[in-house]
Design a protein around this motif. Structure first.
Motif, short mmCIF file in Angstrom:
data_model
loop_
_atom_site.label_atom_id
_atom_site.label_comp_id
_atom_site.label_asym_id
_atom_site.label_seq_id
_atom_site.Cartn_x
_atom_site.Cartn_y
_atom_site.Cartn_z
N UNK A 118 9.19 3.23 -6.81
CA UNK A 118 8.74 2.26 -5.82
C UNK A 118 7.36 1.70 -6.13
N UNK A 119 6.59 2.42 -6.95
CA UNK A 119 5.25 2.01 -7.39
C UNK A 119 4.34 1.71 -6.20
N UNK A 120 3.97 0.48 -5.98
CA UNK A 120 2.96 0.15 -4.97
C UNK A 120 3.40 0.56 -3.57
N UNK A 121 4.71 0.66 -3.37
CA UNK A 121 5.23 1.04 -2.07
C UNK A 121 5.63 2.50 -2.04
N UNK A 122 4.98 3.31 -2.89
CA UNK A 122 5.30 4.72 -2.99
C UNK A 122 4.47 5.57 -2.04
N UNK A 123 4.08 6.74 -2.51
CA UNK A 123 3.43 7.72 -1.66
C UNK A 123 2.16 8.26 -2.31
N UNK A 124 1.14 8.44 -1.50
CA UNK A 124 -0.07 9.12 -1.94
C UNK A 124 -0.12 10.48 -1.29
N UNK A 125 -0.21 11.54 -2.08
CA UNK A 125 -0.08 12.91 -1.59
C UNK A 125 -1.45 13.57 -1.47
N UNK B 193 0.83 -1.20 0.00
CA UNK B 193 0.00 0.00 0.00
C UNK B 193 0.87 1.25 0.00
N UNK B 194 0.36 2.31 -0.63
CA UNK B 194 1.10 3.56 -0.66
C UNK B 194 1.07 4.24 0.70
N UNK B 195 2.14 4.96 0.98
CA UNK B 195 2.24 5.71 2.23
C UNK B 195 1.51 7.05 2.06
N UNK B 196 0.65 7.36 2.98
CA UNK B 196 -0.17 8.57 2.91
C UNK B 196 0.60 9.77 3.45
N UNK B 197 0.81 10.77 2.61
CA UNK B 197 1.50 12.00 2.99
C UNK B 197 0.51 13.15 2.92
N UNK B 198 0.32 13.83 4.04
CA UNK B 198 -0.62 14.94 4.11
C UNK B 198 0.16 16.24 4.32
N UNK C 66 -5.38 6.96 9.49
CA UNK C 66 -3.95 6.91 9.72
C UNK C 66 -3.19 7.69 8.65
N UNK C 67 -2.16 8.37 9.06
CA UNK C 67 -1.29 9.15 8.18
C UNK C 67 0.13 8.63 8.34
N UNK C 68 0.81 8.45 7.24
CA UNK C 68 2.21 8.04 7.35
C UNK C 68 3.07 9.24 7.70
#
Length: 319
Positions: free
Chosen positions: A32-39, A1-6, A69-71
């Motif tokens: 990193x694709x699937x292990x990347x970041x969601x902004x 899952x992507x890491x959530x960046x807020x 949850x937020x990364x």
């Protein structure tokens, strides 16, 4: 899952504080694709938020409506920060989101918002050098204004503006290792991030910028280009045509650094470049840069950059 960046923004924020780190996370995601970041971007209210440049960005969700949850929580900075510090809703929501996040970060003087939210109490932090005195007004914050970024546990702070890129590269390296961070840096055509925090500007850049006359600038250029030469105070004083005592006083007045400290920093930076670009053993690097022995090289690196030379090379070599 992507890491959530807020990202938390506000009217008058510094656009590059958002765009720089966001591009780092986006570039890392391409690799990193699937292990990347969601902004995600949030502000006190949903809708358009105007940056210092007049450019508007969209904040789809009001900060009070952000849940889950937020990364990584990133609070940006800007010249308008002072006007937002008295806003208890904004700082209260920043504190709430930090409680949802695995780690919290600030860019530039966004550190003031973290401090106002009580998130820097008992921690070491950095910020833009122009805002260091403001951050020091929070008595429970240990301010280190000479760092590009500072990590204290799960809270990260960075120096001004473009230092947010270094911060984001450090976060990527923390998540995925130095190789991905190096690939991202090359792709974005920026300098490689330095580990553990380091001076915001090199000793050479600081001193050359403040040296008021050409003769001193020439002397500094000689020191930086000839680390293996005799750079003792007597030798430099002879080169400058001054007595040792007068030379030491003039040097410190014109550069802001004692000659011995400047020489040490200049030699350390020369060693750092050799670690990045060559396979030379540590004893050769220590010898060629005038540092002397590998043991001295180790002590200098630990004191200046809080990292061992070998570890620095393993993480940030470019050859």
């Amino acid at each position: 899952m992507q890491r959530r960046v807020v990202f938390v923004v506000f009217d008058g924020f510094q656009l590059l504080d958002l765009a720089g780190p966001a591009d780092v996370f986006a570039a890392a995601t391409l690799v990193a694709r699937a292990d990347g970041y969601g902004i995600e971007v949030t502000a006190s209210r949903a809708g358009a938020v105007t940056a210092n440049t007049g450019i508007t960005v969209a904040a789809p969700t009001a900060i009070g409506d952000v849940t889950g949850e937020i990364d990584t929580l990133v609070v940006v900075g800007g010249l308008s920060v002072a006007g937002h510090l008295p806003d208890p809703v904004l700082t209260g929501q920043i504190a709430r989101l930090s409680g949802l996040a695995r780690r919290t970060a600030s860019v530039c003087n966004g550190a003031l918002l973290l401090a106002e939210a009580g998130l820097l109490a008992g921690r070491r932090a950095t910020t833009h050098w122009l805002a260091a005195a403001d951050l020091a007004r929070y008595p429970q914050v240990a301010v280190d204004a000479d760092r590009i970024y500072q990590r204290d546990g799960d809270v990260w702070t960075s120096a001004g503006v473009t230092a947010g890129i270094d911060l984001a590269l450090a976060l990527v390296a923390d998540d995925h290792g130095g190789r991905l961070a190096r690939d991202v840096a090359r792709g974005l055509v920026v300098y490689l991030h330095r580990p553990g925090g380091q001076s915001q500007f090199s000793a050479a850049m600081r001193a050359r910028g403040t040296a008021p006359d050409e003769s001193m600038r020439e002397l500094l250029a000689y020191i930086d280009s000839s680390p293996g030469d005799d750079l003792s105070v007597p030798a430099l004083a002879r080169r400058a045509g001054l007595s040792e005592r007068h030379f030491a006083r003039v040097f410190a007045e014109r550069t802001g650094l004692p000659p011995g400290r400047y020489v040490e920093r200049s030699r350390a930076e020369a060693a750092r470049r050799l670690l990045e670009t060559t396979d030379h053993p540590l004893d050769r690097i220590a010898r060629e840069t005038g540092i002397g022995a590998p043991e001295t090289l180790f002590r200098v690196f630990r004191r200046l950059w809080r990292v061992a030379p070998g570890e620095y090379r393993r993480r940030f070599a470019t050859h």
